[in-house]
Design a protein around this motif. Sequence first.
Motif: not given
Length: 567
Positions: A101-130
């Motif tokens: 979690y400490k290497q997730t984009t989600h943990s930064t609360n920033s919309k400007k950071i696209r990816s933080f950890g290795t092969a990481e993406i903030n998937i929750i806001p992407i999947v919420k509409p679906l």
Amino acid sequence: MRVVDFIVKFLKQKKINDIFMLTGYGAMYLNDAVKLAGIKYYATRNEATAPSMASAYSRIKNKVGVACVTAGPGATNALPGLAEAYVDSSPIVILSGQVDYKQTTHSTNSKKIRSFGTAEINIIPIVKPLTKYAEIIKNPLDVKYIIQKAFHLASSGRKGPVWIDIPLNVQKAKIDEKKLKSYFPKINSKINLRNNIKKDSEKILNLFEKSKKPILILGHGVKQSGKIAEIKKIIDLLKIPVIFTRFTNDLIPHNKKHIYGISGIKATKFSKKIMNQSDLAISFGCRFSPQFVGHDYQALSNAKVISVDLEKDELNKKGQKIDIPLRYDLTNFLPSFLVFLKKKKLKKFIQWNNHCSNLKKNFPITFKNYNKKNKSKLMDLYYFMDRLGKISSKKNILITDAGSNYYIGGQVWNFEKNQKELSSYTNAAMGLSIPLSIGAAVASPKSTILSVTGDGSLELNIQELKTISHNKFNIKLFVINNGGYVSMHNWADTFFRGRRVDNPIDTGDGTLNLKNIAKAFDMDYFLIPNSKNLDFKLKKINNIKRPLFIEVLTDNKQIIYDAYKDY
């Protein structure tokens, strides 16, 4: 106990004994827990197919299906299958792995950071509409609350997919099960509900008694309610013509009294005429898509429309005019409505029923049968699909996905032996027959899966042929070889005077060597070159208890009937 051990224990308590997944570093503790728990896992070749397999599984089993994917690209690969589950209201749970979690984009609360950890993406806001619910587990002690809530939401109300994202540090965290908080859904008063249903049942009955030409429309909400026994009894009491949507086409055999099958643009002429002439349409769980009521929404222009649906926005949206919108979950409404009807002496519609029966006799779909004088002519797909439906039985599950096989299957299959069908109902998406077949085979191992796809659709999920052969699923995959993309060619020829984008020079369109494809994926190959002895061949294929890849040569100028224009 690790968090992942609690999750798989919960799955087993819910009698989830099968899971569709592709392993990966981001989900490694989840993968390990599944293995240790003895849950049977089916390794997909692409995460995109896992949700569709889980969707098919959920529909056949009538319970939640589960898929598991890894972090980053593994999660984003699953989006097409998630979207299918969303529009088709499939109750599935997708578990995704995630980096610490400490290497997730989600943990930064920033919309400007696209990816933080290795092969990481903030998937929750992407999947919420679906999804109906999407959450990342940040605190290991929240696992019970989140997974209970997810399962409840997936399987209640208007069913649909949910997504739980689980970081690696949370996956392996040790927890005390006694300290976990639970989720408790709200419980509505059933006394007020029963009173409201009774009042609205009186409204329906009042219009029913005034009507001369009523019809009953059954949509996907009826299937999802699970109240099939109740709806059959309601049909027996009302004794009026019954129309199905694409979702419910296999609900009741079409040779039963009052059953007129599917209606819509790609349906039958007689069902359209029945809708046009009706003066009252009582609809249960139907969203009145343009494909069903016409792009100008005129199919029911002479009828008062009563719609019972649990989705407020479906009742209020623009499109089909709904005169009396009634917002209820059919799980509650149908049993109460049945009790109400049993106490009433109902009007009979002998003349109207006779008229509709004559329409069915006088406006059938016609197609070319095998003719000895025309041996060289390619087979009419209508003939092939009709015969496939006719030779099948209750032991078969029929599957279609896109284009000509999707439309024609819907038009000619009558399900007279209580066969079941799965399809990409809302989207008619290319490539879905293969993963839907795998999900069905896992859910019902004693069934023989008769799956139809196109030579173009085959390429979209071709990798899963290996999943079929490896697991020795009893799937008969009929690949329609009509030269590629016939339905798209029809559109181009109709709307653009034959200007085709998908032509051999520009896109290399055309058919792969299907025999070589079958060999590459370790599947036995069978060829149906024409309609001669078709029933014999289909029966032989249906009786073979192993995977088969069947190439079917059909007319490359196939016309798909439009109930609003043709024949």
